[in-house]
Design a protein around this motif. Structure first.
Motif, mmCIF file in Angstrom:
data_model
loop_
_atom_site.group_PDB
_atom_site.id
_atom_site.type_symbol
_atom_site.label_atom_id
_atom_site.label_comp_id
_atom_site.label_asym_id
_atom_site.label_seq_id
_atom_site.Cartn_x
_atom_site.Cartn_y
_atom_site.Cartn_z
ATOM 1 N N LYS A 108 0.809 -1.218 0.000
ATOM 2 C CA LYS A 108 0.000 0.000 0.000
ATOM 3 C C LYS A 108 0.841 1.266 0.000
ATOM 4 C CE LYS A 108 -4.376 -1.597 1.820
ATOM 5 N NZ LYS A 108 -5.262 -1.719 3.006
ATOM 6 N N ARG A 109 2.096 1.146 0.426
ATOM 7 C CA ARG A 109 2.964 2.335 0.449
ATOM 8 C C ARG A 109 3.479 2.694 -0.938
ATOM 9 N NH1 ARG A 109 3.412 4.208 5.471
ATOM 10 N NH2 ARG A 109 2.697 2.680 7.000
ATOM 11 N N ALA A 112 2.000 5.702 -2.228
ATOM 12 C CA ALA A 112 2.262 6.942 -1.497
ATOM 13 C C ALA A 112 3.598 7.565 -1.853
ATOM 14 C CB ALA A 112 2.204 6.673 0.005
ATOM 15 N N HIS A 188 7.946 6.571 4.768
ATOM 16 C CA HIS A 188 7.269 5.367 4.280
ATOM 17 C C HIS A 188 8.231 4.174 4.257
ATOM 18 C CE1 HIS A 188 3.467 7.206 3.557
ATOM 19 N NE2 HIS A 188 3.980 8.133 2.774
ATOM 20 N N TYR B 165 -4.618 9.583 13.810
ATOM 21 C CA TYR B 165 -3.365 9.110 13.245
ATOM 22 C C TYR B 165 -2.976 9.924 12.008
ATOM 23 C CZ TYR B 165 0.266 6.399 11.145
ATOM 24 O OH TYR B 165 1.460 6.041 10.584
ATOM 25 N N PHE B 169 0.333 12.129 11.772
ATOM 26 C CA PHE B 169 1.290 11.799 10.710
ATOM 27 C C PHE B 169 1.680 13.067 9.946
ATOM 28 C CE2 PHE B 169 2.447 10.301 6.448
ATOM 29 C CZ PHE B 169 3.231 9.188 6.705
ATOM 30 N N LEU B 190 6.151 9.129 15.715
ATOM 31 C CA LEU B 190 5.406 8.563 14.592
ATOM 32 C C LEU B 190 5.111 7.085 14.869
ATOM 33 C CD1 LEU B 190 4.517 9.828 11.949
ATOM 34 C CD2 LEU B 190 6.648 9.031 10.904
ATOM 35 N N LYS B 194 1.576 5.146 15.444
ATOM 36 C CA LYS B 194 1.284 3.922 14.685
ATOM 37 C C LYS B 194 0.896 2.785 15.641
ATOM 38 C CE LYS B 194 0.946 1.773 10.861
ATOM 39 N NZ LYS B 194 -0.177 2.184 10.006
ATOM 40 N N ARG B 198 -2.623 0.774 15.720
ATOM 41 C CA ARG B 198 -2.726 -0.687 15.657
ATOM 42 C C ARG B 198 -3.580 -1.223 16.808
ATOM 43 N NH1 ARG B 198 -2.407 -3.430 11.565
ATOM 44 N NH2 ARG B 198 -1.453 -5.210 12.574
ATOM 45 N N GLU B 223 -12.432 -0.573 5.624
ATOM 46 C CA GLU B 223 -11.005 -0.556 5.347
ATOM 47 C C GLU B 223 -10.271 -0.325 6.659
ATOM 48 O OE1 GLU B 223 -7.595 -0.969 3.356
ATOM 49 O OE2 GLU B 223 -9.618 -1.486 2.723
ATOM 50 N N LYS B 224 -9.325 -1.214 6.962
ATOM 51 C CA LYS B 224 -8.588 -1.098 8.219
ATOM 52 C C LYS B 224 -7.424 -0.128 8.119
ATOM 53 C CE LYS B 224 -10.590 -4.799 10.147
ATOM 54 N NZ LYS B 224 -10.897 -5.509 8.920
ATOM 55 N N ASP B 227 -3.714 4.817 7.860
ATOM 56 C CA ASP B 227 -2.470 5.350 7.357
ATOM 57 C C ASP B 227 -2.705 6.141 6.073
ATOM 58 O OD1 ASP B 227 0.065 5.707 6.380
ATOM 59 O OD2 ASP B 227 0.747 3.926 7.439
ATOM 60 N N ALA B 229 -0.772 6.667 3.951
ATOM 61 C CA ALA B 229 -0.032 6.028 2.877
ATOM 62 C C ALA B 229 -0.916 5.055 2.107
ATOM 63 C CB ALA B 229 1.152 5.267 3.454
ATOM 64 N N ARG B 230 -2.045 4.699 2.679
ATOM 65 C CA ARG B 230 -2.839 3.629 2.085
ATOM 66 C C ARG B 230 -3.992 4.172 1.278
ATOM 67 N NH1 ARG B 230 -3.589 -0.045 7.283
ATOM 68 N NH2 ARG B 230 -1.533 0.194 8.168
#
Lengths: 231, 231
Positions: A108-109, A112, A188, B165, B169, B190, B194, B198, B223-224, B227, B229-230
């Motif tokens: 998934k990164r 990004a 990332h 989060y 971030f 960071l 995270k 979690r 969707e879990k 982030d 980034a996802r």
């Protein structure tokens, strides 16, 4: 109680089926780690999406292992050691599913990280990914063959993964300080390294379960996780 | 098969004992999250060490739940729904133990952050920790009371954790770009964020198990992980 030859054989067949499902899960997790890493290096969003989509198969297999395990327990009423093996299979399936989640997080990164990002510290990650992938394969082989020797080897390889993580952590911090414009991308990569480190930790946890199941004694206690932030 | 009143009662008592152990684990995990966060804010290494040492109790309780669960299965040979409840208890104990690990990881970062570090983005973390701690408490209450309504509420609160989060971030990245000398400390924060994210995810996983056990249907798929980034 399963004391007749017929019932014992049926139980063994059930257990073999459970093991086969877990071996399949291990293969998928290993492929996911390698695939996510390749996608990251090539900045290949399609390849990353494939890894993300394939994770559903791992989730389905874990549910299947759980279903099988509950059925085996209900049908065969296994005692003592046999029951412990079924419970171990249940737990190991859960761990392998989580390994797949970490690989999915790496994939998934890929979205990004901007295509133009300068990612020189990327050079250590592929080798780290290769070692963690090997650990996953080795520990599931050890589980299938009930091989405590190989479980010990997996546990020992985790030190190398921790060393890689420490090295990447330091490299990325220095990199960020020198090039503030790369902080987002480097962050990332830091999470990618952390995900690989967690996969290594999980493989070691499985190694400890395999060792205990095979020998009845615990692998020497080690400090988990190679994070330089710790201790 | 446990069809006599006496055996059913014995099974229920066993299950209550399992539930009590898991409730105790939940209380310890909640205390660990709060303790780690306080230690981080106060830069109190002794308080951090206490959190790290207390984690052994959670590990021991998980092993105890596993031992109890295996014994219940072997002794009472529960069928169908009853067996599923024991397996759920086994899985939930594993998840709560992992929550404790995340809290321990937060505590371990207290050592790594220099006392003088300028950590202005720290201001959002305590509220995020408070919400995740609440989720842990609420989801274990929902488990003990088999309350699908409360499980749904926990799942909904996870969105707030994800929003925190994302916000932390972005704040930390900006902070790092503006003050390269704070990159090391900010990176640790960071990871703290995270870890909290979690814990929230895991509480949501437990909520889904509780909901399914109570209603036989699945909570709507979400969707879990929050982030940025996802996806």
């Amino acid at each position: 109680m399963p004391t007749t030859g017929h019932t014992i054989k049926a139980f063994d067949q059930d257990l073999d089926r459970l093991r086969a499902s877990i071996a399949e899960m291990g293969g998928l997790a290993e492929a996911a780690i390698a695939g996510a890493m390749r996608a990251l290096i090539d900045r290949d969003v399609n390849a990353a999406n494939a890894v993300i989509e394939n994770d559903a198969r791992l989730d389905a297999l874990e549910a299947e292992v759980e279903r099988q395990a509950v059925q085996v327990i209900a049908l065969r009423a296994p005692m003592a050691n046999d029951l412990r093996e079924v419970v171990a299979a249940l737990k190991i399936a859960g761990v392998v599913e989580r390994m797949g989640d970490y690989a999915k997080n790496i994939a998934k990164r890929v979205h990004a990280i901007e295509p133009g990002a300068d990612l020189q510290p990327l050079s250590l990650l592929p080798e780290m990914a290769r070692i963690t992938g090997d650990m996953v394969r080795m520990v599931l082989e050890a589980f299938i063959r009930r091989d405590p020797e190989q479980a010990t080897q997996v546990s020992e390889r985790d030190r190398a993964v921790d060393d890689f993580y420490n090295s990447i952590f330091r490299t990325l911090l220095t990199f960020m300080m020198e090039r503030p414009q790369s902080i987002t991308a480097a962050t990332h990569l830091l999470f990618v390294a952390k995900n690989l480190e967690r996969i290594g930790d999980h493989a070691t946890n499985v190694a400890e379960m395999v060792y205990f199941a095979a020998t009845g004694t615990h692998l020497a206690e080690r400090e988990k996780g190679g994070d330089p932030a710790r201790g």
